[in-house]
Write a protein that holds these residues in place. Structure first.
Motif, PDB file in Angstrom:
ATOM      1  N   LEU A   1      -7.746   3.392  18.662  1.00  0.00           N
ATOM      2  CA  LEU A   1      -8.841   3.558  18.014  1.00  0.00           C
ATOM      3  C   LEU A   1      -9.523   2.531  17.183  1.00  0.00           C
ATOM      4  O   LEU A   1     -10.522   2.465  16.959  1.00  0.00           O
ATOM      5  N   ALA A   2      -8.312   2.055  16.297  1.00  0.00           N
ATOM      6  CA  ALA A   2      -8.667   1.355  15.218  1.00  0.00           C
ATOM      7  C   ALA A   2      -9.222  -0.018  15.917  1.00  0.00           C
ATOM      8  O   ALA A   2     -10.162  -0.497  14.853  1.00  0.00           O
ATOM      9  N   THR A   3      -8.301  -0.429  16.626  1.00  0.00           N
ATOM     10  CA  THR A   3      -8.991  -1.909  17.280  1.00  0.00           C
ATOM     11  C   THR A   3     -10.250  -1.855  17.853  1.00  0.00           C
ATOM     12  O   THR A   3     -11.084  -2.600  17.819  1.00  0.00           O
ATOM     13  N   GLU A   4     -10.474  -0.786  18.806  1.00  0.00           N
ATOM     14  CA  GLU A   4     -11.786  -0.669  19.399  1.00  0.00           C
ATOM     15  C   GLU A   4     -13.003  -0.339  18.378  1.00  0.00           C
ATOM     16  O   GLU A   4     -14.105  -0.869  18.651  1.00  0.00           O
ATOM     17  N   ALA A   5     -12.805   0.501  17.400  1.00  0.00           N
ATOM     18  CA  ALA A   5     -13.785   0.933  16.565  1.00  0.00           C
ATOM     19  C   ALA A   5     -14.148  -0.522  15.677  1.00  0.00           C
ATOM     20  O   ALA A   5     -15.181  -0.761  15.304  1.00  0.00           O
ATOM     21  N   ALA A   6     -13.200  -1.168  14.942  1.00  0.00           N
ATOM     22  CA  ALA A   6     -13.202  -2.463  14.192  1.00  0.00           C
ATOM     23  C   ALA A   6     -14.136  -3.452  15.230  1.00  0.00           C
ATOM     24  O   ALA A   6     -15.144  -4.085  14.537  1.00  0.00           O
ATOM     25  N   ALA A   7     -13.616  -3.648  16.250  1.00  0.00           N
ATOM     26  CA  ALA A   7     -14.625  -4.450  17.135  1.00  0.00           C
ATOM     27  C   ALA A   7     -15.966  -4.201  17.355  1.00  0.00           C
ATOM     28  O   ALA A   7     -16.905  -4.966  17.217  1.00  0.00           O
ATOM     29  N   MET A   8     -16.018  -2.814  17.355  1.00  0.00           N
ATOM     30  CA  MET A   8     -17.485  -2.278  17.582  1.00  0.00           C
ATOM     31  C   MET A   8     -18.505  -2.573  16.454  1.00  0.00           C
ATOM     32  O   MET A   8     -19.504  -2.896  16.752  1.00  0.00           O
ATOM     33  N   VAL A   9     -17.984  -2.426  15.363  1.00  0.00           N
ATOM     34  CA  VAL A   9     -18.750  -2.709  14.025  1.00  0.00           C
ATOM     35  C   VAL A   9     -18.710  -4.062  13.489  1.00  0.00           C
ATOM     36  O   VAL A   9     -19.161  -4.372  12.625  1.00  0.00           O
ATOM     37  N   GLY A  10     -18.265  -4.954  14.278  1.00  0.00           N
ATOM     38  CA  GLY A  10     -18.291  -6.561  14.091  1.00  0.00           C
ATOM     39  C   GLY A  10     -16.939  -6.898  13.005  1.00  0.00           C
ATOM     40  O   GLY A  10     -17.266  -8.039  12.641  1.00  0.00           O
ATOM     41  N   LEU A  11     -16.132  -6.207  13.012  1.00  0.00           N
ATOM     42  CA  LEU A  11     -15.130  -6.516  11.981  1.00  0.00           C
ATOM     43  C   LEU A  11     -13.729  -7.305  12.583  1.00  0.00           C
ATOM     44  O   LEU A  11     -12.922  -6.577  12.914  1.00  0.00           O
ATOM     45  N   LEU A  12     -14.127  -8.338  13.402  1.00  0.00           N
ATOM     46  CA  LEU A  12     -13.466  -9.137  14.325  1.00  0.00           C
ATOM     47  C   LEU A  12     -12.073  -9.413  14.073  1.00  0.00           C
ATOM     48  O   LEU A  12     -11.248  -9.134  14.689  1.00  0.00           O
ATOM     49  N   GLU A  13     -11.921  -9.968  12.793  1.00  0.00           N
ATOM     50  CA  GLU A  13     -10.442 -10.216  12.201  1.00  0.00           C
ATOM     51  C   GLU A  13      -9.647  -8.945  11.951  1.00  0.00           C
ATOM     52  O   GLU A  13      -8.683  -9.211  12.304  1.00  0.00           O
ATOM     53  N   GLU A  14     -10.242  -7.958  11.272  1.00  0.00           N
ATOM     54  CA  GLU A  14      -9.568  -6.553  11.373  1.00  0.00           C
ATOM     55  C   GLU A  14      -9.400  -6.117  12.789  1.00  0.00           C
ATOM     56  O   GLU A  14      -8.114  -5.574  12.910  1.00  0.00           O
ATOM     57  N   ALA A  15     -10.072  -6.187  13.526  1.00  0.00           N
ATOM     58  CA  ALA A  15      -9.905  -5.764  14.965  1.00  0.00           C
ATOM     59  C   ALA A  15      -8.705  -6.421  15.742  1.00  0.00           C
ATOM     60  O   ALA A  15      -7.892  -5.869  16.376  1.00  0.00           O
ATOM     61  N   ALA A  16      -8.861  -7.728  15.288  1.00  0.00           N
ATOM     62  CA  ALA A  16      -7.556  -8.636  15.781  1.00  0.00           C
ATOM     63  C   ALA A  16      -6.143  -8.394  15.417  1.00  0.00           C
ATOM     64  O   ALA A  16      -4.985  -8.128  16.122  1.00  0.00           O
ATOM     65  N   GLU A  17      -6.193  -7.846  13.960  1.00  0.00           N
ATOM     66  CA  GLU A  17      -5.018  -7.374  13.237  1.00  0.00           C
ATOM     67  C   GLU A  17      -4.490  -6.359  13.977  1.00  0.00           C
ATOM     68  O   GLU A  17      -3.519  -6.077  14.194  1.00  0.00           O
ATOM     69  N   HIS A  18      -5.332  -5.208  14.198  1.00  0.00           N
ATOM     70  CA  HIS A  18      -5.170  -3.960  14.569  1.00  0.00           C
ATOM     71  C   HIS A  18      -4.641  -4.160  16.234  1.00  0.00           C
ATOM     72  O   HIS A  18      -3.672  -3.564  16.708  1.00  0.00           O
ATOM     73  N   GLY A  19      -5.443  -4.955  16.726  1.00  0.00           N
ATOM     74  CA  GLY A  19      -5.008  -5.203  18.240  1.00  0.00           C
ATOM     75  C   GLY A  19      -3.688  -6.028  18.417  1.00  0.00           C
ATOM     76  O   GLY A  19      -2.828  -5.573  19.454  1.00  0.00           O
ATOM     77  N   ASP A  20      -3.352  -6.859  17.547  1.00  0.00           N
ATOM     78  CA  ASP A  20      -2.167  -7.328  17.682  1.00  0.00           C
ATOM     79  C   ASP A  20      -0.692  -6.241  17.338  1.00  0.00           C
ATOM     80  O   ASP A  20       0.208  -6.454  18.024  1.00  0.00           O
ATOM     81  N   ARG A  21      -0.931  -5.480  16.276  1.00  0.00           N
ATOM     82  CA  ARG A  21      -0.036  -4.383  16.059  1.00  0.00           C
ATOM     83  C   ARG A  21      -0.039  -3.348  17.271  1.00  0.00           C
ATOM     84  O   ARG A  21       1.006  -2.830  17.661  1.00  0.00           O
ATOM     85  N   TRP A  22      -1.052  -3.165  17.812  1.00  0.00           N
ATOM     86  CA  TRP A  22      -1.308  -2.221  19.196  1.00  0.00           C
ATOM     87  C   TRP A  22      -0.431  -2.777  20.116  1.00  0.00           C
ATOM     88  O   TRP A  22       0.409  -2.157  21.009  1.00  0.00           O
TER      89      TRP A  22
END
Length: 238
Positions: free
Chosen positions: A74-95
């Motif tokens: 949820l954190a990865t997908e939500a961060a990507a959707m609001v345009g916080l791509l660096e944050e999305a990448a960090e969450h995605g790597d942890r996921w």
């Protein structure tokens, strides 16, 4: 004590205000309940379109349980959707790391799919290629047919983003071969959009692509899949 009293009162009233329940559970130091409410609240917020709220709730839950796969998703997908791509990448790597550590192939495929798209949006084409290759190696290990078909659709999307029409159609057809006979309608429509989007830009196949996109848009509109409808209409507009 005030947080605990509020939490007990809301639970006794069977409240579905997961934002407030998460807040009070955290303030009361009842962290297991905080994680559970954050998970529910983030998922509900995503469905309602409150994407940033979903991100805040997911990150609240992760502050106590940092390897929770649904919260990381949820954190990865939500961060990507609001345009916080660096944050999305960090969450995605942890996921991805947590999915591999826990041996969860379904979440591994989902995280690779998300990271592929995030890498593309960041302009990291070598990273996009690595995630796509890893996803291809993982696809056949995904246990559920619907999840496997969805992963195939993301492989198709990767090739479509790189304007590789033949490979896009190959993987979209694989997804359709699983989704269509099994009634996985949302996956089927997504695969149609990927294939149609690839075909519509080629002079020799533009009519075929347009038919697929219009069919996907019409069916998606009837079933309320408005994001998918927008995705289908965009290449038709261009």
């Amino acid at each position: 004590r005030l947080h605990e009293a509020a939490l007990d009162a809301m639970q006794a009233d069977h409240s579905h205000d997961h934002v407030a329940l998460t807040h009070h559970a955290r303030g009361a130091g009842r962290y297991d309940e905080m994680v559970a409410e954050a998970r529910l609240g983030a998922a509900t917020s995503m469905r309602l379109g409150s994407t940033y709220q979903a991100l805040v709730l997911a990150e609240t839950g992760l502050s106590e349980c940092d390897d929770d796969l649904p919260l990381l998703a949820l954190a990865t997908e939500a961060a990507a959707m609001v345009g916080l791509l660096e944050e999305a990448a960090e969450h995605g790597d942890r996921w991805l790391a947590a999915a591999r550590a826990q041996g969860d192939v379904t979440h591994e495929a989902r995280s690779l799919s998300a990271r592929m798209r995030i890498a593309f949006d960041l302009g990291d084409l070598p990273g996009m290629g690595r995630f796509t290759d890893a996803l291809i190696r993982t696809v056949d290990q995904v246990p559920a047919d619907e999840d496997r078909a969805r992963a195939m659709t993301y492989v198709a999307q990767s090739y479509r983003l790189l304007d590789q029409v033949a490979a896009t159609c190959e993987w979209a057809d694989k997804a359709l071969g699983l989704a269509t006979p099994n009634g996985f309608d949302l996956v089927r429509l997504a695969a149609m959009v990927e294939k149609g989007s690839a075909l519509v830009v080629e002079p020799g196949s533009s009519d075929e692509g347009a038919v697929l996109l219009r069919e996907a848009a019409d069916e998606g509109e009837r079933s309320g899949q408005h994001a998918l409808v927008a995705q289908a209409i965009e290449p038709l507009v261009w």
